[in-house]
Write a protein that holds these residues in place. Structure first.
Motif, PDB file in Angstrom:
ATOM      1  N   ILE A  20      12.326 109.096  78.667  1.00  0.00           N
ATOM      2  CA  ILE A  20      11.510 109.565  77.553  1.00  0.00           C
ATOM      3  C   ILE A  20      11.842 108.845  76.259  1.00  0.00           C
ATOM      4  N   MET A  21      12.745 107.856  76.302  1.00  0.00           N
ATOM      5  CA  MET A  21      13.167 107.181  75.097  1.00  0.00           C
ATOM      6  C   MET A  21      12.514 105.805  74.981  1.00  0.00           C
ATOM      7  N   SER A  22      12.610 105.229  73.792  1.00  0.00           N
ATOM      8  CA  SER A  22      11.996 103.936  73.517  1.00  0.00           C
ATOM      9  C   SER A  22      12.887 102.804  74.012  1.00  0.00           C
ATOM     10  N   ALA A  23      12.319 101.596  74.077  1.00  0.00           N
ATOM     11  CA  ALA A  23      13.088 100.417  74.466  1.00  0.00           C
ATOM     12  C   ALA A  23      14.183 100.127  73.451  1.00  0.00           C
ATOM     13  N   TRP A  24      13.923 100.388  72.170  1.00  0.00           N
ATOM     14  CA  TRP A  24      14.964 100.190  71.156  1.00  0.00           C
ATOM     15  C   TRP A  24      16.165 101.087  71.433  1.00  0.00           C
ATOM     16  N   TRP A  25      15.909 102.345  71.746  1.00  0.00           N
ATOM     17  CA  TRP A  25      17.021 103.256  72.015  1.00  0.00           C
ATOM     18  C   TRP A  25      17.819 102.785  73.222  1.00  0.00           C
ATOM     19  N   LEU A  26      17.151 102.280  74.235  1.00  0.00           N
ATOM     20  CA  LEU A  26      17.842 101.824  75.441  1.00  0.00           C
ATOM     21  C   LEU A  26      18.803 100.685  75.138  1.00  0.00           C
ATOM     22  N   ILE A  27      18.356  99.688  74.380  1.00  0.00           N
ATOM     23  CA  ILE A  27      19.227  98.530  74.147  1.00  0.00           C
ATOM     24  C   ILE A  27      20.285  98.800  73.076  1.00  0.00           C
ATOM     25  N   PHE A  28      20.034  99.770  72.191  1.00  0.00           N
ATOM     26  CA  PHE A  28      21.005 100.055  71.138  1.00  0.00           C
ATOM     27  C   PHE A  28      21.979 101.172  71.503  1.00  0.00           C
ATOM     28  N   GLU A  29      21.549 102.132  72.330  1.00  0.00           N
ATOM     29  CA  GLU A  29      22.359 103.309  72.606  1.00  0.00           C
ATOM     30  C   GLU A  29      22.785 103.430  74.064  1.00  0.00           C
ATOM     31  N   ARG A  30      21.931 103.058  74.979  1.00  0.00           N
ATOM     32  CA  ARG A  30      22.204 103.290  76.401  1.00  0.00           C
ATOM     33  C   ARG A  30      23.298 102.375  76.930  1.00  0.00           C
ATOM     34  N   PHE A  31      23.341 101.132  76.453  1.00  0.00           N
ATOM     35  CA  PHE A  31      24.296 100.157  76.965  1.00  0.00           C
ATOM     36  C   PHE A  31      25.367  99.878  75.906  1.00  0.00           C
ATOM     37  N   HIS A  32      26.632 100.004  76.315  1.00  0.00           N
ATOM     38  CA  HIS A  32      27.756  99.632  75.447  1.00  0.00           C
ATOM     39  C   HIS A  32      27.672 100.333  74.090  1.00  0.00           C
ATOM     40  N   ARG A  33      27.728 101.661  74.133  1.00  0.00           N
ATOM     41  CA  ARG A  33      27.578 102.447  72.911  1.00  0.00           C
ATOM     42  C   ARG A  33      28.713 102.223  71.917  1.00  0.00           C
ATOM     43  N   ASP A  34      29.885 101.777  72.393  1.00  0.00           N
ATOM     44  CA  ASP A  34      31.031 101.603  71.506  1.00  0.00           C
ATOM     45  C   ASP A  34      31.161 100.173  70.995  1.00  0.00           C
ATOM     46  N   SER A  35      30.155  99.351  71.208  1.00  0.00           N
ATOM     47  CA  SER A  35      30.218  97.962  70.785  1.00  0.00           C
ATOM     48  C   SER A  35      29.597  97.791  69.406  1.00  0.00           C
ATOM     49  N   ASP A  36      30.009  96.697  68.744  1.00  0.00           N
ATOM     50  CA  ASP A  36      29.299  96.271  67.543  1.00  0.00           C
ATOM     51  C   ASP A  36      28.072  95.491  67.987  1.00  0.00           C
ATOM     52  N   LEU A  37      26.919  95.827  67.429  1.00  0.00           N
ATOM     53  CA  LEU A  37      25.669  95.235  67.880  1.00  0.00           C
ATOM     54  C   LEU A  37      25.204  94.175  66.884  1.00  0.00           C
ATOM     55  N   TYR A  38      24.994  92.964  67.400  1.00  0.00           N
ATOM     56  CA  TYR A  38      24.432  91.884  66.604  1.00  0.00           C
ATOM     57  C   TYR A  38      23.052  91.572  67.160  1.00  0.00           C
ATOM     58  N   VAL A  39      22.059  91.674  66.290  1.00  0.00           N
ATOM     59  CA  VAL A  39      20.662  91.609  66.703  1.00  0.00           C
ATOM     60  C   VAL A  39      20.006  90.367  66.131  1.00  0.00           C
ATOM     61  N   GLY A  40      19.311  89.645  66.998  1.00  0.00           N
ATOM     62  CA  GLY A  40      18.520  88.505  66.575  1.00  0.00           C
ATOM     63  C   GLY A  40      17.061  88.764  66.850  1.00  0.00           C
ATOM     64  N   CYS A  41      16.196  88.514  65.872  1.00  0.00           N
ATOM     65  CA  CYS A  41      14.768  88.815  66.001  1.00  0.00           C
ATOM     66  C   CYS A  41      13.941  87.558  65.783  1.00  0.00           C
ATOM     67  N   VAL A  42      13.048  87.306  66.726  1.00  0.00           N
ATOM     68  CA  VAL A  42      12.060  86.243  66.571  1.00  0.00           C
ATOM     69  C   VAL A  42      10.821  86.864  65.947  1.00  0.00           C
TER      70      VAL A  42
END
Length: 233
Positions: A126-148
């Motif tokens: 029931i969650m968005s793709a953003w939530w999956l990549i930011f919260e579902r995987f490696h929740r304790d990591s620092d996230l570096y995001v690159g956007c095209v």
């Protein structure tokens, strides 16, 4: 068409309305602050609020029943209240009011505690793709995001905030903080962009790349870069 809850028009109805919904409202408020935004129908949202209120109040009433059985002289006589009604209430309005308020406060605190301790991770379906990549995987990591972006340019930075709506809507934003790397359209080289943060709209994005870095490693690398910059100066 979904209808809102009817508003009570009498004092008794208003009091019953508050008693019925206050613990559930506390539960829903804390749950929503701790979890991703979910858009429920009015029926489901009302049902969850009422259910949380009823369960917490029944639990507190069970504790009151045990207390009543153990110390009958220090608790309201529910039997007499039922039999005598208004006469008993008028004679003991002070103690009844204090007990009613106390039980309601306890039920609200119980519902709040359950919402605070309950798992805040919803089902991924029931969650968005953003939530999956930011919260579902490696929740304790620092996230570096690159956007095209749609013009072909590329920008990268550390994730600071994002819209947690469960809908994959184009009207969402993501906030990245420095150091920001920017590559203009048609270029192959990225440069450090002279800004502390940037807000990007999902409507302008074509693709998103996320790197999961260990927080301790990222801190060490940041300290090393700072030492090198100080030495160079």
């Amino acid at each position: 068409m979904e209808e809102a809850l009817p508003v009570p028009t009498t004092l008794t109805g208003l009091l019953l309305f508050i008693v019925l919904l206050l613990p559930g409202l506390a539960y829903a408020t804390i749950r929503d602050r701790r979890s991703a935004e979910r858009r429920l129908s009015a029926f489901k949202e009302t049902g969850s609020v009422v259910f949380a209120s009823v369960i917490s109040e029944l639990f507190i009433l069970g504790i009151f029943a045990i207390t009543r059985a153990s110390w009958p002289e220090n608790t309201p006589d529910v039997g007499r209240l039922i039999r005598e009604g208004a006469d008993y209430a008028q004679d003991h309005y002070a103690s009844l009011s204090l007990w009613a308020i106390g039980l309601l406060v306890l039920a609200t605190l119980l519902a709040s505690f359950v919402a605070w301790r309950a798992p805040s991770v919803p089902h991924e379906s029931i969650m968005s793709a953003w939530w999956l990549i930011f919260e579902r995987f490696h929740r304790d990591s620092d996230l570096y995001v690159g956007c095209v972006l749609e013009d072909g340019s590329f920008i990268q930075g550390r994730l600071a905030s994002y819209n947690k709506s469960s809908d994959d809507s184009p009207d969402r934003e993501i906030v990245l903080v420095g150091p920001l790397q920017y590559r203009p359209a048609g270029s192959t080289d990225s440069v450090e962009y002279p800004a502390g943060a940037v807000c990007l709209s999902a409507r302008k994005m074509l693709a998103m790349f996320v790197s999961y870095l260990d927080p301790d490693l990222a801190e060490v690398e940041g300290e090393e870069e700072e030492r090198q910059a100080t030495s160079a100066a």
